[in-house]
Design a protein around this motif. Structure first.
Motif, PDB file in Angstrom:
ATOM      1  N   LEU A   1      22.120  19.097   8.132  1.00 35.31           N
ATOM      2  CA  LEU A   1      21.793  18.881   9.545  1.00 35.31           C
ATOM      3  C   LEU A   1      20.310  18.531   9.711  1.00 35.31           C
ATOM      4  N   LEU A   2      19.435  19.244   9.009  1.00 36.55           N
ATOM      5  CA  LEU A   2      17.999  18.961   9.087  1.00 36.55           C
ATOM      6  C   LEU A   2      17.675  17.568   8.553  1.00 36.55           C
ATOM      7  N   GLN A   3      18.265  17.215   7.425  1.00 36.25           N
ATOM      8  CA  GLN A   3      17.999  15.907   6.827  1.00 36.25           C
ATOM      9  C   GLN A   3      18.460  14.779   7.754  1.00 36.25           C
ATOM     10  N   TYR A   4      19.637  14.933   8.345  1.00 30.49           N
ATOM     11  CA  TYR A   4      20.141  13.902   9.249  1.00 30.49           C
ATOM     12  C   TYR A   4      19.286  13.825  10.511  1.00 30.49           C
ATOM     13  N   SER A   5      18.859  14.970  11.019  1.00 29.20           N
ATOM     14  CA  SER A   5      18.000  14.998  12.195  1.00 29.20           C
ATOM     15  C   SER A   5      16.687  14.272  11.924  1.00 29.20           C
ATOM     16  N   ARG A   6      16.093  14.500  10.754  1.00 26.67           N
ATOM     17  CA  ARG A   6      14.861  13.812  10.390  1.00 26.67           C
ATOM     18  C   ARG A   6      15.068  12.311  10.315  1.00 26.67           C
TER      19      ARG A   6
ATOM     20  N   ILE B   1      20.759  16.098  18.068  1.00 24.31           N
ATOM     21  CA  ILE B   1      19.663  15.950  17.114  1.00 24.31           C
ATOM     22  C   ILE B   1      19.097  14.543  17.179  1.00 24.31           C
ATOM     23  N   GLY B   2      17.821  14.434  16.883  1.00 23.40           N
ATOM     24  CA  GLY B   2      17.162  13.139  16.905  1.00 23.40           C
ATOM     25  C   GLY B   2      15.663  13.297  17.031  1.00 23.40           C
ATOM     26  N   PRO B   3      14.997  12.315  17.651  1.00 24.86           N
ATOM     27  CA  PRO B   3      13.535  12.303  17.697  1.00 24.86           C
ATOM     28  C   PRO B   3      12.900  13.541  18.340  1.00 24.86           C
ATOM     29  N   ALA B   4      13.544  14.116  19.321  1.00 24.53           N
ATOM     30  CA  ALA B   4      12.951  15.259  20.021  1.00 24.53           C
ATOM     31  C   ALA B   4      13.428  16.606  19.485  1.00 24.53           C
ATOM     32  N   SER B   5      14.238  16.597  18.427  1.00 22.56           N
ATOM     33  CA  SER B   5      14.790  17.846  17.902  1.00 22.56           C
ATOM     34  C   SER B   5      13.698  18.751  17.348  1.00 22.56           C
ATOM     35  N   GLN B   6      13.796  19.988  17.703  1.00 24.07           N
ATOM     36  CA  GLN B   6      12.918  21.014  17.155  1.00 24.07           C
ATOM     37  C   GLN B   6      13.818  22.078  16.554  1.00 24.07           C
ATOM     38  N   ILE B   7      14.134  21.882  15.286  1.00 23.66           N
ATOM     39  CA  ILE B   7      15.063  22.769  14.582  1.00 23.66           C
ATOM     40  C   ILE B   7      14.314  23.461  13.455  1.00 23.66           C
ATOM     41  N   VAL B   8      14.546  24.750  13.333  1.00 25.24           N
ATOM     42  CA  VAL B   8      13.985  25.539  12.244  1.00 25.24           C
ATOM     43  C   VAL B   8      15.145  26.273  11.584  1.00 25.24           C
ATOM     44  N   THR B   9      15.117  26.371  10.260  1.00 21.87           N
ATOM     45  CA  THR B   9      16.116  27.198   9.592  1.00 21.87           C
ATOM     46  C   THR B   9      15.397  28.288   8.815  1.00 21.87           C
TER      47      THR B   9
ATOM     48  N   VAL C   1      29.261  18.138   5.124  1.00 21.02           N
ATOM     49  CA  VAL C   1      28.007  17.942   4.398  1.00 21.02           C
ATOM     50  C   VAL C   1      27.970  16.546   3.784  1.00 21.02           C
ATOM     51  N   GLU C   2      29.076  16.119   3.185  1.00 22.89           N
ATOM     52  CA  GLU C   2      29.123  14.777   2.594  1.00 22.89           C
ATOM     53  C   GLU C   2      28.973  13.700   3.667  1.00 22.89           C
ATOM     54  N   ARG C   3      29.601  13.894   4.824  1.00 17.91           N
ATOM     55  CA  ARG C   3      29.497  12.924   5.919  1.00 17.91           C
ATOM     56  C   ARG C   3      28.061  12.838   6.421  1.00 17.91           C
ATOM     57  N   LEU C   4      27.397  13.993   6.590  1.00 14.90           N
ATOM     58  CA  LEU C   4      26.011  13.988   7.046  1.00 14.90           C
ATOM     59  C   LEU C   4      25.096  13.318   6.013  1.00 14.90           C
ATOM     60  N   HIS C   5      25.373  13.542   4.725  1.00 17.21           N
ATOM     61  CA  HIS C   5      24.586  12.877   3.679  1.00 17.21           C
ATOM     62  C   HIS C   5      24.787  11.362   3.735  1.00 17.21           C
ATOM     63  N   ARG C   6      26.033  10.919   3.914  1.00 14.11           N
ATOM     64  CA  ARG C   6      26.304   9.473   4.022  1.00 14.11           C
ATOM     65  C   ARG C   6      25.582   8.873   5.214  1.00 14.11           C
ATOM     66  N   LEU C   7      25.634   9.566   6.343  1.00  9.34           N
ATOM     67  CA  LEU C   7      24.956   9.072   7.546  1.00  9.34           C
ATOM     68  C   LEU C   7      23.443   9.016   7.344  1.00  9.34           C
ATOM     69  N   THR C   8      22.897  10.034   6.698  1.00 12.01           N
ATOM     70  CA  THR C   8      21.455  10.057   6.419  1.00 12.01           C
ATOM     71  C   THR C   8      21.069   8.881   5.538  1.00 12.01           C
ATOM     72  N   ILE C   9      21.830   8.658   4.482  1.00  4.29           N
ATOM     73  CA  ILE C   9      21.549   7.556   3.559  1.00  4.29           C
ATOM     74  C   ILE C   9      21.697   6.218   4.272  1.00  4.29           C
ATOM     75  N   SER C  10      22.683   6.102   5.163  1.00  4.95           N
ATOM     76  CA  SER C  10      22.884   4.830   5.872  1.00  4.95           C
ATOM     77  C   SER C  10      21.689   4.482   6.758  1.00  4.95           C
ATOM     78  N   ILE C  11      20.952   5.481   7.212  1.00  2.00           N
ATOM     79  CA  ILE C  11      19.750   5.233   8.002  1.00  2.00           C
ATOM     80  C   ILE C  11      18.567   4.935   7.077  1.00  2.00           C
ATOM     81  N   GLU C  12      18.456   5.704   6.009  1.00  2.00           N
ATOM     82  CA  GLU C  12      17.326   5.544   5.096  1.00  2.00           C
ATOM     83  C   GLU C  12      17.408   4.263   4.271  1.00  2.00           C
TER      84      GLU C  12
END
Length: 111
Positions: free
Chosen positions: A21-26, A55-63, A79-90
């Motif tokens: 979640l943090l990685q995708y938010s970033r 989540i997005g530009p204004a997210s303030q998330i701490v774990t 988790v795999e879906r969020l990783h795919r989405l993160t990679i698709s942006i990066e």
């Protein structure tokens, strides 16, 4: 297990889920976009329920790591879906994402 601190509330979830979640938010923040993501969390009674996060530009998330007696929350598909989405942006490619890979489509058909 990790506690997600978001908008003044705390949500207990699994390590891998919180990290994804943090990685995708970033990544969304870097791309100046926002999404709503639903993840499993444990409520105060120990029951597994779902929580939605914007989540997005204004997210303030701490774990924060916590030691709790309940079993680790695991959702490999999420988790795999969020990783795919993160990679698709990066590292965008010319291959379009499937409808299962995104949680929101804009009216003009863009992500």
């Amino acid at each position: 297990m990790r506690i997600i601190i978001y908008a003044g509330d705390e949500y207990l979830t699994g390590d891998d889920i919180a990290d994804a979640l943090l990685q995708y938010s970033r990544a969304l923040g870097d791309d100046d976009r926002a999404e709503i993501i639903e993840i499993p969390v444990r409520n105060e009674n120990g029951e597994v329920v779902s929580a939605k996060f914007l989540i997005g530009p204004a997210s303030q998330i701490v774990t924060e790591a916590v030691d709790v007696p309940s079993p680790e929350l695991v959702d490999i598909e999420l988790v795999e879906r969020l990783h795919r989405l993160t990679i698709s942006i990066e590292r965008p490619t010319s291959a379009p994402l499937g409808s299962d890979d995104v949680s929101h489509f804009e009216p003009d058909g863009t992500l």
